[in-house]
Scaffold this motif. Sequence first.
Motif, PDB file in Angstrom:
ATOM      1  N   GLU A  20      17.102 -21.812 -19.996  1.00 17.52           N
ATOM      2  CA  GLU A  20      16.262 -21.093 -20.952  1.00 17.52           C
ATOM      3  C   GLU A  20      15.554 -19.916 -20.276  1.00 17.52           C
ATOM      4  O   GLU A  20      15.450 -18.828 -20.860  1.00 17.52           O
ATOM      5  N   ARG A  21      15.077 -20.114 -19.065  1.00 18.10           N
ATOM      6  CA  ARG A  21      14.403 -19.036 -18.340  1.00 18.10           C
ATOM      7  C   ARG A  21      15.369 -17.882 -18.072  1.00 18.10           C
ATOM      8  O   ARG A  21      15.008 -16.710 -18.241  1.00 18.10           O
ATOM      9  N   PHE A  22      16.590 -18.211 -17.675  1.00 19.88           N
ATOM     10  CA  PHE A  22      17.586 -17.167 -17.413  1.00 19.88           C
ATOM     11  C   PHE A  22      17.853 -16.358 -18.679  1.00 19.88           C
ATOM     12  O   PHE A  22      17.851 -15.117 -18.654  1.00 19.88           O
ATOM     13  N   PHE A  23      18.087 -17.041 -19.800  1.00 17.17           N
ATOM     14  CA  PHE A  23      18.412 -16.316 -21.023  1.00 17.17           C
ATOM     15  C   PHE A  23      17.200 -15.597 -21.607  1.00 17.17           C
ATOM     16  O   PHE A  23      17.363 -14.554 -22.267  1.00 17.17           O
ATOM     17  N   ASP A  24      16.005 -16.107 -21.385  1.00 15.91           N
ATOM     18  CA  ASP A  24      14.810 -15.349 -21.770  1.00 15.91           C
ATOM     19  C   ASP A  24      14.828 -13.974 -21.101  1.00 15.91           C
ATOM     20  O   ASP A  24      14.501 -12.954 -21.731  1.00 15.91           O
ATOM     21  N   ALA A  25      15.177 -13.948 -19.827  1.00 10.66           N
ATOM     22  CA  ALA A  25      15.198 -12.691 -19.079  1.00 10.66           C
ATOM     23  C   ALA A  25      16.346 -11.788 -19.516  1.00 10.66           C
ATOM     24  O   ALA A  25      16.218 -10.559 -19.502  1.00 10.66           O
ATOM     25  N   GLN A  26      17.459 -12.395 -19.922  1.00 11.16           N
ATOM     26  CA  GLN A  26      18.644 -11.607 -20.248  1.00 11.16           C
ATOM     27  C   GLN A  26      18.627 -11.077 -21.678  1.00 11.16           C
ATOM     28  O   GLN A  26      19.015  -9.921 -21.917  1.00 11.16           O
ATOM     29  N   LYS A  33      16.038 -18.434 -28.273  1.00 10.32           N
ATOM     30  CA  LYS A  33      15.792 -19.589 -29.138  1.00 10.32           C
ATOM     31  C   LYS A  33      16.858 -19.697 -30.211  1.00 10.32           C
ATOM     32  O   LYS A  33      17.334 -20.807 -30.525  1.00 10.32           O
ATOM     33  N   ALA A  34      17.264 -18.564 -30.775  1.00 13.95           N
ATOM     34  CA  ALA A  34      18.328 -18.569 -31.777  1.00 13.95           C
ATOM     35  C   ALA A  34      19.657 -18.985 -31.149  1.00 13.95           C
ATOM     36  O   ALA A  34      20.424 -19.759 -31.745  1.00 13.95           O
ATOM     37  N   PHE A  35      19.917 -18.503 -29.955  1.00 12.83           N
ATOM     38  CA  PHE A  35      21.143 -18.845 -29.231  1.00 12.83           C
ATOM     39  C   PHE A  35      21.243 -20.343 -28.994  1.00 12.83           C
ATOM     40  O   PHE A  35      22.257 -20.977 -29.309  1.00 12.83           O
ATOM     41  N   PHE A  36      20.185 -20.936 -28.501  1.00 14.19           N
ATOM     42  CA  PHE A  36      20.218 -22.369 -28.220  1.00 14.19           C
ATOM     43  C   PHE A  36      20.228 -23.207 -29.502  1.00 14.19           C
ATOM     44  O   PHE A  36      20.711 -24.336 -29.497  1.00 14.19           O
ATOM     45  N   ALA A  37      19.706 -22.645 -30.586  1.00 12.35           N
ATOM     46  CA  ALA A  37      19.761 -23.345 -31.876  1.00 12.35           C
ATOM     47  C   ALA A  37      21.173 -23.308 -32.461  1.00 12.35           C
ATOM     48  O   ALA A  37      21.604 -24.272 -33.108  1.00 12.35           O
ATOM     49  N   ASP A  38      21.889 -22.222 -32.220  1.00 12.53           N
ATOM     50  CA  ASP A  38      23.216 -22.031 -32.826  1.00 12.53           C
ATOM     51  C   ASP A  38      24.342 -22.619 -31.990  1.00 12.53           C
ATOM     52  O   ASP A  38      25.350 -23.096 -32.544  1.00 12.53           O
ATOM     53  N   ALA A  62      32.862 -19.269 -26.288  1.00 13.48           N
ATOM     54  CA  ALA A  62      32.573 -17.886 -26.661  1.00 13.48           C
ATOM     55  C   ALA A  62      33.362 -17.484 -27.907  1.00 13.48           C
ATOM     56  O   ALA A  62      32.818 -16.838 -28.821  1.00 13.48           O
ATOM     57  N   LEU A  63      34.611 -17.873 -27.964  1.00 12.51           N
ATOM     58  CA  LEU A  63      35.448 -17.526 -29.118  1.00 12.51           C
ATOM     59  C   LEU A  63      35.033 -18.298 -30.367  1.00 12.51           C
ATOM     60  O   LEU A  63      35.222 -17.822 -31.489  1.00 12.51           O
ATOM     61  N   TRP A  68      27.704 -14.508 -30.238  1.00 12.30           N
ATOM     62  CA  TRP A  68      27.077 -14.994 -29.005  1.00 12.30           C
ATOM     63  C   TRP A  68      28.044 -14.937 -27.818  1.00 12.30           C
ATOM     64  O   TRP A  68      27.764 -15.493 -26.769  1.00 12.30           O
ATOM     65  N   GLU A  69      29.170 -14.234 -28.012  1.00 12.95           N
ATOM     66  CA  GLU A  69      30.178 -14.233 -26.951  1.00 12.95           C
ATOM     67  C   GLU A  69      29.621 -13.744 -25.621  1.00 12.95           C
ATOM     68  O   GLU A  69      29.872 -14.340 -24.564  1.00 12.95           O
ATOM     69  N   SER A  70      28.868 -12.657 -25.656  1.00 10.64           N
ATOM     70  CA  SER A  70      28.360 -12.075 -24.412  1.00 10.64           C
ATOM     71  C   SER A  70      27.431 -13.047 -23.690  1.00 10.64           C
ATOM     72  O   SER A  70      27.544 -13.235 -22.470  1.00 10.64           O
ATOM     73  N   ALA A  71      26.525 -13.667 -24.438  1.00  9.74           N
ATOM     74  CA  ALA A  71      25.591 -14.609 -23.819  1.00  9.74           C
ATOM     75  C   ALA A  71      26.331 -15.808 -23.246  1.00  9.74           C
ATOM     76  O   ALA A  71      26.031 -16.263 -22.130  1.00  9.74           O
TER      77      ALA A  71
END
Length: 206
Positions: A20-26, A33-38, A62-63, A68-71
């Motif tokens: 979560e910390r990594f993706f917060d920064a990215q 939060k939306a990414f982890f929910a989806d 990713a596919l 959200w592919e990039s994340a």
Amino acid sequence: MLSDAVIFDIGNVLIEWQPERFFDAQIGTIARKAFFADVPFYEMMDRIDAGADFSATVESMALAYPGWESAIRMVRDNWSDLAQPSIPHSVRLLAALKANGIPVFALSNFGAQNFPVSCAAFPFLTSFDRHYISGEMGLIKPDPAIYAAVEDDCGIPASRLLFTDDRADNIAAARARGWQTHLFDSPAGFAQCLVDAGLLTEEQAK
């Protein structure tokens, strides 16, 4: 109680694992939060840890989640930035045990393909006398079978293995097999455990 070997988990014991910390920064906190929910991120990681191919599993996810592919691909393409930094005091404890001639093992839920990437980033991960990596074994904590496999391979009685892990379920499974255990919540706490076990002096445990 005497210990013939000390067994380390890796994530959040020797290197930090805080996606979560990594993706917060990215991508920012709101998007994270939306990414982890989806996206079933931790289910994906569990599959990798259980032996699924790292790159192929990330690409399949990713596919499966357009938008959200990039994340998702960052997990594969930026692994060393995601699984970091090291926890210096824990690394010192590992080195001190080795200097005292105490066998040290790793027992970690980790993918077979991404573990070498982390070893290249953190060479101390190659210093274990034995390593038990779930993705290589096709077994995953807290399955009792992975603990049994460690016992069979190292030949040390369960009661003489001292294991630290940051997850209570993994600790409970080891304790059920008769292992000595320490639920890791800080390097200082584990340092005191090693002193109490007679494996390190107070000075060595700093």
